[in-house]
Structure formats: C-alpha cells, structure tokens
Write a protein that holds these residues in place. Sequence first.
Motif, short mmCIF file in Angstrom:
data_model
loop_
_atom_site.label_atom_id
_atom_site.label_comp_id
_atom_site.label_asym_id
_atom_site.label_seq_id
_atom_site.Cartn_x
_atom_site.Cartn_y
_atom_site.Cartn_z
N ARG A 1 44.41 -7.43 14.74
CA ARG A 1 45.42 -6.93 15.67
C ARG A 1 45.18 -7.34 17.12
O ARG A 1 46.11 -7.52 17.88
CB ARG A 1 45.53 -5.41 15.58
CG ARG A 1 44.24 -4.69 15.89
CD ARG A 1 44.32 -3.19 15.65
NE ARG A 1 43.02 -2.58 15.87
CZ ARG A 1 42.15 -2.34 14.91
NH1 ARG A 1 42.44 -2.62 13.67
NH2 ARG A 1 40.97 -1.81 15.19
N ALA B 1 53.54 -6.77 11.56
CA ALA B 1 52.43 -6.28 10.75
C ALA B 1 52.60 -4.80 10.47
O ALA B 1 52.33 -4.32 9.36
CB ALA B 1 51.11 -6.54 11.47
N LEU C 1 52.56 -7.81 16.10
CA LEU C 1 52.12 -6.43 15.85
C LEU C 1 53.25 -5.64 15.18
O LEU C 1 53.02 -4.93 14.21
CB LEU C 1 51.74 -5.75 17.18
CG LEU C 1 50.38 -6.11 17.77
CD1 LEU C 1 50.28 -5.62 19.21
CD2 LEU C 1 49.24 -5.52 16.95
N ILE D 1 45.07 -2.32 11.02
CA ILE D 1 45.56 -3.67 10.72
C ILE D 1 44.55 -4.70 11.23
O ILE D 1 44.19 -4.69 12.41
CB ILE D 1 46.96 -3.89 11.34
CG1 ILE D 1 47.96 -3.02 10.58
CG2 ILE D 1 47.35 -5.36 11.32
CD1 ILE D 1 49.32 -2.95 11.20
N TYR E 1 49.90 -1.72 19.61
CA TYR E 1 48.48 -1.97 19.33
C TYR E 1 47.80 -0.68 18.87
O TYR E 1 47.03 -0.67 17.91
CB TYR E 1 47.78 -2.53 20.56
CG TYR E 1 46.32 -2.79 20.31
CD1 TYR E 1 45.35 -1.89 20.73
CD2 TYR E 1 45.90 -3.91 19.59
CE1 TYR E 1 44.02 -2.10 20.45
CE2 TYR E 1 44.57 -4.13 19.31
CZ TYR E 1 43.63 -3.22 19.75
OH TYR E 1 42.31 -3.42 19.46
N ALA F 1 48.74 -0.04 15.42
CA ALA F 1 48.05 -0.98 14.54
C ALA F 1 46.61 -0.54 14.33
O ALA F 1 46.04 -0.69 13.24
CB ALA F 1 48.11 -2.38 15.13
N LYS F 2 46.02 0.02 15.40
CA LYS F 2 44.65 0.49 15.30
C LYS F 2 44.58 1.65 14.30
O LYS F 2 43.70 1.69 13.44
CB LYS F 2 44.19 0.96 16.69
CG LYS F 2 42.70 0.92 16.87
CD LYS F 2 42.32 0.84 18.33
CE LYS F 2 41.86 2.19 18.83
NZ LYS F 2 41.52 2.17 20.26
#
Length: 190
Positions: A173, A184, A181, A170, A162, A165-166
């Motif tokens: 998320r 992605a 996750l 993304i 996560y 992703a932050k």
Amino acid sequence: MATMATDVITLITKDHRTVESLFERLKAGQGDQKTLVTELHALLIAHARAEEDRVYPGIDAHHGLEEHKETEVLLDALVRAEPGTPEFRTTLDKLVESVNHHVEEEESKILPALAKSVGDKGLQELGKAFQERRAEELKALGVPRQAAPAGSAEGASKSELYEQAKKADIPGRSQMDKEELAQALSKAKS
C-alpha cells in the motif's frame, strides 16, 4: 525509524507543495477539475484555519490573516465557476497569485521568525496542534463525501484511503497512488 515529521514548518511547507501541484493540474486542465477544486478548497481552508488558530496567535502575522481572507473569497468564486470558462481561468490565476505570494512570504519571513522564537521543541508542539486542527477542519468540511455512498472510496483523500488500506492490511500500500489504493480497497471489500 524516522518518525513522521511533525514540526510545524515541515507540515506547512508540505501543504504548500501539495497546493502548488493542485494548481499545476488545474492550470493544465488535467484530471476532474471540479474534484481538484474541491480538494484545493478543503486543503487551503483547513490549512488556513489551522494556521490562524494554532500557529499565528504566537507571532505577528496580521498580514497572513488578511491574505487568508482574500484567498477564501477567491476560493469560493472558483468553486462556483464552471471549469473551462474565462471566469474560472481568471479566478484561478488570481488565486494562484494570491496563494503564491502568501506562501513566499510565509516561507521566507513568518516561518523562519517562528523557528527563532519557539525553538525545535516549540515547532514540534505547534506541529501537533496544527495537524490536529487541520484534520478537524478537513473532517468538518466533509470533503465531498456526501456525494459518495457511505464507506466507499470515492471522495476519500489519499491519506484516508491509505488508513483504510492499512486496516485492511493491503500489501504494497505504501507504494500505491490514490487510484490504486481505491482499487485495492474495492477488491478487498468485494
């Protein structure tokens, strides 16, 4: 804007629920058992060390320490056991029993007593300390990241994915599970 709950009781209880769901999946034989065991091992050890170093010193939790030792012995045995074998099953059952007993005692006695003795502010401070110590331990245990090529999403926990992703910004998320996750992120990298 609700801040991330940092009171130590919320954090500890959340870990307990995570552990219980890992137990459920292991008992049901779902998912990659070895990976689940590794995850369980890391989480329980990090959780136990954080409690011992940051939470227990202020309270009489001698019994909790004894139980942590028992848990560690069983965890190591579970890590060595081959999933699907009777030995694995028996060790898992013993571990579940040991941890459940500890959780029940902690949530019914230790934590309420702690709340009484340190008050809300104390619970927040302990929570921060617990979280930091737990994160250090998880890092030190290097949840099987060795097995994964550097920077790959394999072997990362959901919260790490996560965070990645932050950083990669993304969209959507917060609604994704661990697998989504990871997917992605690998798309974003390629």
